[in-house]
Motif scaffolding. Structure first.
Motif, mmCIF file in Angstrom:
data_model
loop_
_atom_site.group_PDB
_atom_site.id
_atom_site.type_symbol
_atom_site.label_atom_id
_atom_site.label_comp_id
_atom_site.label_asym_id
_atom_site.label_seq_id
_atom_site.Cartn_x
_atom_site.Cartn_y
_atom_site.Cartn_z
ATOM 1 N N TYR A 120 4.115 3.913 -12.094
ATOM 2 C CA TYR A 120 2.866 3.321 -11.806
ATOM 3 C C TYR A 120 2.039 4.288 -10.926
ATOM 4 C CZ TYR A 120 4.557 -1.050 -14.094
ATOM 5 O OH TYR A 120 4.972 -1.805 -15.077
ATOM 6 N N GLY A 121 2.324 5.490 -11.168
ATOM 7 C CA GLY A 121 1.651 6.465 -10.072
ATOM 8 C C GLY A 121 2.312 6.732 -8.857
ATOM 9 N N HIS A 122 3.214 5.806 -8.453
ATOM 10 C CA HIS A 122 4.032 6.309 -7.024
ATOM 11 C C HIS A 122 4.929 7.298 -7.171
ATOM 12 C CE1 HIS A 122 2.569 2.095 -7.137
ATOM 13 N NE2 HIS A 122 2.709 2.366 -5.736
ATOM 14 N N GLY A 123 5.294 7.847 -8.418
ATOM 15 C CA GLY A 123 6.288 9.011 -8.312
ATOM 16 C C GLY A 123 7.762 8.485 -8.711
ATOM 17 N N LEU A 124 7.867 9.014 -10.046
ATOM 18 C CA LEU A 124 9.293 8.484 -10.596
ATOM 19 C C LEU A 124 10.559 8.946 -9.807
ATOM 20 C CD1 LEU A 124 10.146 8.235 -14.348
ATOM 21 C CD2 LEU A 124 11.636 9.405 -12.884
ATOM 22 N N PRO A 125 10.719 10.244 -9.526
ATOM 23 C CA PRO A 125 11.856 10.551 -8.920
ATOM 24 C C PRO A 125 12.450 9.974 -7.777
ATOM 25 C CG PRO A 125 10.594 12.326 -9.607
ATOM 26 C CD PRO A 125 9.750 11.285 -9.878
ATOM 27 N N TRP A 126 11.263 9.711 -6.574
ATOM 28 C CA TRP A 126 11.760 9.148 -5.170
ATOM 29 C C TRP A 126 11.883 7.489 -5.506
ATOM 30 C CZ3 TRP A 126 9.872 5.333 -2.082
ATOM 31 C CH2 TRP A 126 8.650 4.606 -2.518
ATOM 32 N N VAL A 127 10.986 7.062 -6.473
ATOM 33 C CA VAL A 127 11.410 5.606 -6.893
ATOM 34 C C VAL A 127 12.704 5.379 -7.208
ATOM 35 C CG1 VAL A 127 10.476 3.627 -8.201
ATOM 36 C CG2 VAL A 127 8.899 5.118 -6.803
ATOM 37 N N VAL A 128 13.134 6.007 -8.309
ATOM 38 C CA VAL A 128 14.511 5.881 -8.757
ATOM 39 C C VAL A 128 15.612 6.118 -7.832
ATOM 40 C CG1 VAL A 128 16.020 6.695 -10.671
ATOM 41 C CG2 VAL A 128 13.644 6.469 -10.994
ATOM 42 N N GLU A 129 15.411 7.214 -6.947
ATOM 43 C CA GLU A 129 16.313 7.433 -6.034
ATOM 44 C C GLU A 129 16.336 6.401 -4.799
ATOM 45 O OE1 GLU A 129 17.354 11.195 -2.993
ATOM 46 O OE2 GLU A 129 15.580 10.950 -3.924
ATOM 47 N N THR A 130 15.359 6.026 -4.639
ATOM 48 C CA THR A 130 15.307 4.698 -3.713
ATOM 49 C C THR A 130 16.045 3.328 -4.140
ATOM 50 O OG1 THR A 130 13.415 5.638 -2.558
ATOM 51 C CG2 THR A 130 13.820 3.402 -1.954
ATOM 52 N N ALA A 131 15.535 3.228 -5.225
ATOM 53 C CA ALA A 131 16.180 1.950 -6.097
ATOM 54 C C ALA A 131 17.559 2.032 -6.192
ATOM 55 C CB ALA A 131 15.338 1.785 -7.433
ATOM 56 N N ASP A 132 17.994 3.301 -6.803
ATOM 57 C CA ASP A 132 19.113 3.299 -7.296
ATOM 58 C C ASP A 132 20.066 3.301 -5.794
ATOM 59 O OD1 ASP A 132 21.491 4.169 -8.970
ATOM 60 O OD2 ASP A 132 21.670 6.135 -7.577
ATOM 61 N N ALA A 133 19.758 3.853 -4.701
ATOM 62 C CA ALA A 133 20.488 3.676 -3.575
ATOM 63 C C ALA A 133 20.313 1.960 -3.156
ATOM 64 C CB ALA A 133 19.877 4.593 -2.331
ATOM 65 N N ALA A 134 19.221 1.552 -3.270
ATOM 66 C CA ALA A 134 19.251 0.025 -3.027
ATOM 67 C C ALA A 134 20.081 -0.971 -3.966
ATOM 68 C CB ALA A 134 18.014 -0.387 -2.938
#
Length: 346
Positions: free
Chosen positions: A38-52
């Motif tokens: 949603y325009g926020h940047g897929l790599p860091w969103v996935v990395e952050t969510a995966d860590a969560a």
């Protein structure tokens, strides 16, 4: 700050994910990351969510699914539901991407590619529950299920899920969609084990209609703090992104800021309130590369103006801006150009 910035809060994303997961439990969250999250940047969103601890990601297309796989590794479950080319199917099968299947023709192609590659395809069959967005019609459902079961017996396919989209137009229509969905699940159960993964609802229905949730809930916008257009605020959820531009000039008592329609700011949202060091001011005009904001006492070059965000400086949310021009908050975010620098704040 020479360029406008979309400042994105990793702590807020983590808090939103926790709030969404608590709200929808025991249903499992599938975090949707289509359109570059949603325009926020897929790599860091996935990395952050995966860590969560997020286990499922919805990517829409195979290309994005492969990006998710590269970031999250092999344990995460990644779901791509757009009908794809044979080359994309091959890539998805090799990388263990779950595929959403809404037509008999697409199922046949997936089975053929699985046979050619010597792998097992993970498939979620989609029943059309009335939205008519790429789903198997009820009169064709039994035959498609039979084909999937035959491929399963041949060791080419694992039927891991049943899913659908609903219109979210009214409670009555959504209830009818759920009835059609549950009937489709029943048919699948008559042919063999009922798949453990069942998903019908996206953000709004997952949030407000718990009785419609399946074992999995596909949620995108709400995780990023983007509420539905014309919908109420979300308890425990805040926008994770703020669009910020600095004052580049002072003209006739107003502030000129370094962002305009060429950067993806819709010129039609002129008149909206924006945030300044002295609180809310009117966004008077949006030009090609600059915009004009109502001035405030003591304004100076370099002062920051918040075009949208969480409201901490008097600005409104992306969805509130979108409502002024009869669209959705996601569009305000996804239309921002590459000149708007994405900055993650942790």
């Amino acid at each position: 700050m020479s360029r406008p910035e979309l400042r994105i809060s990793a702590p807020l994303l983590r808090r939103n994910l926790a709030a969404v997961r608590e709200r929808i439990a025991p249903s499992t969250l599938m975090l949707v990351v289509k359109d570059d999250a949603y325009g926020h940047g897929l790599p860091w969103v996935v990395e952050t969510a995966d860590a969560a601890g997020v286990e499922w990601f919805g990517s829409y297309d195979v290309r994005s699914a492969l990006d998710v796989r590269r970031v999250a590794g092999g344990v995460a479950r990644v779901f791509a539901w757009a009908t794809s080319t044979d080359a994309e199917i091959d890539d998805a099968l090799v990388q263990s991407i779950d595929l959403g299947v809404g037509t008999a023709e697409y199922l046949r192609r997936i089975i053929a590619r699985a046979a050619a590659l010597g792998v097992v395809a993970r498939v979620h069959l989609k029943i059309d529950t009335g939205l008519h967005r790429n789903g198997v019609l009820r009169e064709d459902w039994d035959g498609v299920v039979a084909d999937a079961r035959a491929a399963e017996r041949a060791g080419l396919l694992e039927l891991v899920g049943v899913w659908s989209h609903i219109a979210e137009a009214s409670d009555a229509e959504d209830d009818e969609a759920q009835a059609a969905f549950l009937d489709a699940v029943r048919v699948v159960g008559e042919s063999g084990p009922i798949p453990a993964v069942q998903h019908l609802t996206a953000s709004a229905a997952s949030w407000w209609r718990p009785e419609l949730r399946g074992t999995l809930s596909r949620i995108g916008a709400f995780c990023y703090g983007v509420r539905s257009a014309d919908g109420p605020e979300l308890d425990g959820i805040r926008p994770i992104a703020a669009l910020v531009a600095s004052v580049s000039a002072v003209s006739e008592g107003d502030a000129v800021i370094g962002i305009g329609s060429f950067d993806g700011l819709p010129s039609t949202i002129a008149g909206a309130p924006v945030g300044t060091p002295e609180g809310a001011r009117e966004l008077r005009r949006i030009d090609h590369t600059t915009s004009v904001v109502q001035g405030w006492p003591g304004m100076a070059i370099g002062d920051e103006v918040h075009l949208f965000g969480a409201g901490d400086h008097g600005e409104v949310s992306a969805t509130t801006l979108a409502e002024r021009i009869d669209t959705v908050g996601e569009e305000i975010l996804t239309r921002l150009s590459v000149r708007v620098r994405r900055v993650v704040v942790d």
